[in-house]
Enzyme design. Structure first.
Site, PDB file in Angstrom:
ATOM      1  N   ARG A  22     104.100  85.799  19.383  1.00 63.57           N
ATOM      2  CA  ARG A  22     103.126  85.043  18.598  1.00 63.57           C
ATOM      3  C   ARG A  22     101.722  85.620  18.722  1.00 63.57           C
ATOM      4  NH1 ARG A  22     105.848  79.127  19.709  1.00 63.57           N
ATOM      5  NH2 ARG A  22     106.963  78.924  17.725  1.00 63.57           N
ATOM      6  N   TYR A  76     113.981  70.312  11.337  1.00 63.32           N
ATOM      7  CA  TYR A  76     112.812  69.865  12.095  1.00 63.32           C
ATOM      8  C   TYR A  76     112.701  68.335  12.134  1.00 63.32           C
ATOM      9  CZ  TYR A  76     110.770  74.512  12.841  1.00 63.32           C
ATOM     10  OH  TYR A  76     110.522  75.793  13.272  1.00 63.32           O
ATOM     11  N   GLU A 136     121.225  73.970  17.129  1.00 65.68           N
ATOM     12  CA  GLU A 136     120.538  74.840  16.157  1.00 65.68           C
ATOM     13  C   GLU A 136     121.389  76.054  15.786  1.00 65.68           C
ATOM     14  OE1 GLU A 136     116.668  75.581  17.874  1.00 65.68           O
ATOM     15  OE2 GLU A 136     116.007  73.528  17.487  1.00 65.68           O
ATOM     16  N   ARG A 157     111.443  81.546  25.140  1.00 62.03           N
ATOM     17  CA  ARG A 157     110.180  80.798  25.020  1.00 62.03           C
ATOM     18  C   ARG A 157     109.038  81.607  25.645  1.00 62.03           C
ATOM     19  NH1 ARG A 157     110.123  76.403  21.505  1.00 62.03           N
ATOM     20  NH2 ARG A 157     108.023  76.283  22.350  1.00 62.03           N
ATOM     21  N   LYS A 186     110.219  83.459  10.962  1.00 62.99           N
ATOM     22  CA  LYS A 186     109.761  82.505   9.941  1.00 62.99           C
ATOM     23  C   LYS A 186     109.244  83.217   8.685  1.00 62.99           C
ATOM     24  CE  LYS A 186     108.589  78.736  13.175  1.00 62.99           C
ATOM     25  NZ  LYS A 186     107.512  77.805  13.591  1.00 62.99           N
ATOM     26  N   THR A 218     102.783  77.947  21.079  1.00 58.47           N
ATOM     27  CA  THR A 218     102.884  77.594  19.655  1.00 58.47           C
ATOM     28  C   THR A 218     101.702  78.142  18.864  1.00 58.47           C
ATOM     29  OG1 THR A 218     103.998  75.556  20.328  1.00 58.47           O
ATOM     30  CG2 THR A 218     103.178  75.663  18.063  1.00 58.47           C
ATOM     31  N   PHE A 243     101.828  67.218  10.939  1.00 60.01           N
ATOM     32  CA  PHE A 243     102.089  68.553  10.395  1.00 60.01           C
ATOM     33  C   PHE A 243     103.487  68.677   9.795  1.00 60.01           C
ATOM     34  CE2 PHE A 243     103.118  68.636  14.955  1.00 60.01           C
ATOM     35  CZ  PHE A 243     104.407  69.122  14.938  1.00 60.01           C
ATOM     36  N   HIS A 273     110.523  80.864  15.558  1.00 57.84           N
ATOM     37  CA  HIS A 273     111.003  79.636  16.197  1.00 57.84           C
ATOM     38  C   HIS A 273     111.908  80.024  17.351  1.00 57.84           C
ATOM     39  CE1 HIS A 273     112.984  75.720  16.761  1.00 57.84           C
ATOM     40  NE2 HIS A 273     114.088  76.422  16.885  1.00 57.84           N
ATOM     41  N   ASN A 330     103.465  80.647  12.494  1.00 58.83           N
ATOM     42  CA  ASN A 330     103.476  81.297  13.809  1.00 58.83           C
ATOM     43  C   ASN A 330     104.677  82.198  14.060  1.00 58.83           C
ATOM     44  OD1 ASN A 330     105.307  79.261  14.102  1.00 58.83           O
ATOM     45  ND2 ASN A 330     104.343  78.328  15.896  1.00 58.83           N
TER      46      ASN A 330
HETATM   47  P1  IDP Z   1     107.296  75.351  19.002  1.00 59.19           P
HETATM   48  O1  IDP Z   1     107.683  76.072  17.732  1.00 59.19           O
HETATM   49  O2  IDP Z   1     106.402  76.202  19.869  1.00 59.19           O
HETATM   50  O3  IDP Z   1     108.473  74.780  19.737  1.00 59.19           O
HETATM   51  P2  IDP Z   1     106.723  72.605  18.175  1.00 59.19           P
HETATM   52  O4  IDP Z   1     105.727  71.732  18.852  1.00 59.19           O
HETATM   53  O5  IDP Z   1     108.172  72.343  18.390  1.00 59.19           O
HETATM   54  O6  IDP Z   1     106.362  74.130  18.576  1.00 59.19           O
HETATM   55  O7  IDP Z   1     106.392  72.566  16.614  1.00 59.19           O
HETATM   56  C1  IDP Z   1     107.298  73.119  15.684  1.00 59.19           C
HETATM   57  C2  IDP Z   1     106.512  73.938  14.684  1.00 59.19           C
HETATM   58  O8  IDP Z   1     105.665  73.063  13.942  1.00 59.19           O
HETATM   59  C3  IDP Z   1     105.561  74.976  15.267  1.00 59.19           C
HETATM   60  O9  IDP Z   1     106.201  76.178  15.619  1.00 59.19           O
HETATM   61  C4  IDP Z   1     104.575  75.162  14.142  1.00 59.19           C
HETATM   62  O10 IDP Z   1     105.117  76.001  13.108  1.00 59.19           O
HETATM   63  C5  IDP Z   1     104.465  73.745  13.602  1.00 59.19           C
HETATM   64  N1  IDP Z   1     103.332  73.021  14.217  1.00 59.19           N
HETATM   65  C6  IDP Z   1     103.311  72.442  15.438  1.00 59.19           C
HETATM   66  N2  IDP Z   1     102.116  71.889  15.690  1.00 59.19           N
HETATM   67  C7  IDP Z   1     101.362  72.121  14.599  1.00 59.19           C
HETATM   68  C8  IDP Z   1     100.009  71.797  14.247  1.00 59.19           C
HETATM   69  O11 IDP Z   1      99.265  71.161  15.003  1.00 59.19           O
HETATM   70  N3  IDP Z   1      99.586  72.220  13.022  1.00 59.19           N
HETATM   71  C9  IDP Z   1     100.381  72.904  12.147  1.00 59.19           C
HETATM   72  N4  IDP Z   1     101.657  73.224  12.444  1.00 59.19           N
HETATM   73  C10 IDP Z   1     102.139  72.854  13.651  1.00 59.19           C
HETATM   74 MG    MG Z   2     109.806  73.276  19.233  1.00 60.35          MG
END
Ligand code: IDP
Ligand code: MG
Length: 139
Positions: A102, A49, A126, A85, A9, A91, A57, A115, A112
């Site tokens: 991470r 997304y 994807e 994963r 990212k 996350t 968010f 992805h 973070n």
């Molecule tokens: P993942 O990347 O671990 O699969 P997801 O729940 O799919 O997590 O969320 C996608 C992305 O959205 C996360 O990687 C992060 O960059 C962002 N995100 C998710 N939850 C939050 C939050 O509570 N605050 C800010 N950004 C968030």
């Molecule tokens: Mg995800």
């Protein structure tokens, strides 16, 4: 063997951590089958997304993903989706296990570092998002 999609990212590319993250992924046993540097516009980041549209968010996430270059890549391993994963961790880096990408490289839950696809079905979608020639590449 199976395939998954990772994206380094904008936070990690911008702070010069892409090489370390790639080395970490290779060290964890993934083979890079395709990789490029991309710059997403709002429509592309929003579409990638789209599953998160409406979440609090979402706008921040879309703005973040278009804030700088990203490095999407196709990774191959045994059980690639689940393995990646596990390798990237939770996350929120504050909750990610020691030694995960991470935990090592992410700044925050939003910024973070990486992805990873969450299912074989989404991995195929994807991969096609970034590598429209994936069939020709043999992926
Ligand atoms: P993942 O990347 O671990 O699969 P997801 O729940 O799919 O997590 O969320 C996608 C992305 O959205 C996360 O990687 C992060 O960059 C962002 N995100 C998710 N939850 C939050 C939050 O509570 N605050 C800010 N950004 C968030
Ligand atoms: Mg995800």
């Amino acid at each position: 063997m199976s395939l998954t999609l990772a994206i380094i990212k904008p936070d990690a590319v911008g702070s010069g951590k892409a090489g370390k993250i790639l080395a970490h992924l290779e060290g964890a046993g993934f083979t890079v089958r395709a990789m490029r540097l991309a710059r997403l516009n709002k429509a592309q980041a929003g579409a990638f997304y789209a599953v998160h549209e409406g979440r609090p968010f979402y706008d921040e996430l879309v703005d973040f993903m278009m804030s700088g270059p990203v490095i999407p890549m196709v990774l191959e391993a045994d059980d690639a989706v689940a393995s990646l994963r596990e390798t990237i961790g939770a996350t929120d880096p504050a909750e990610a296990a020691d030694g995960t990408v991470r935990k090592l490289y992410a700044e925050s839950k939003g910024r973070n570092a990486i992805h990873a696809s969450d299912s074989d079905e989404n991995a195929a979608i994807e991969i096609g998002f970034f590598f429209s020639n994936h069939e020709r590449l043999g992926l």
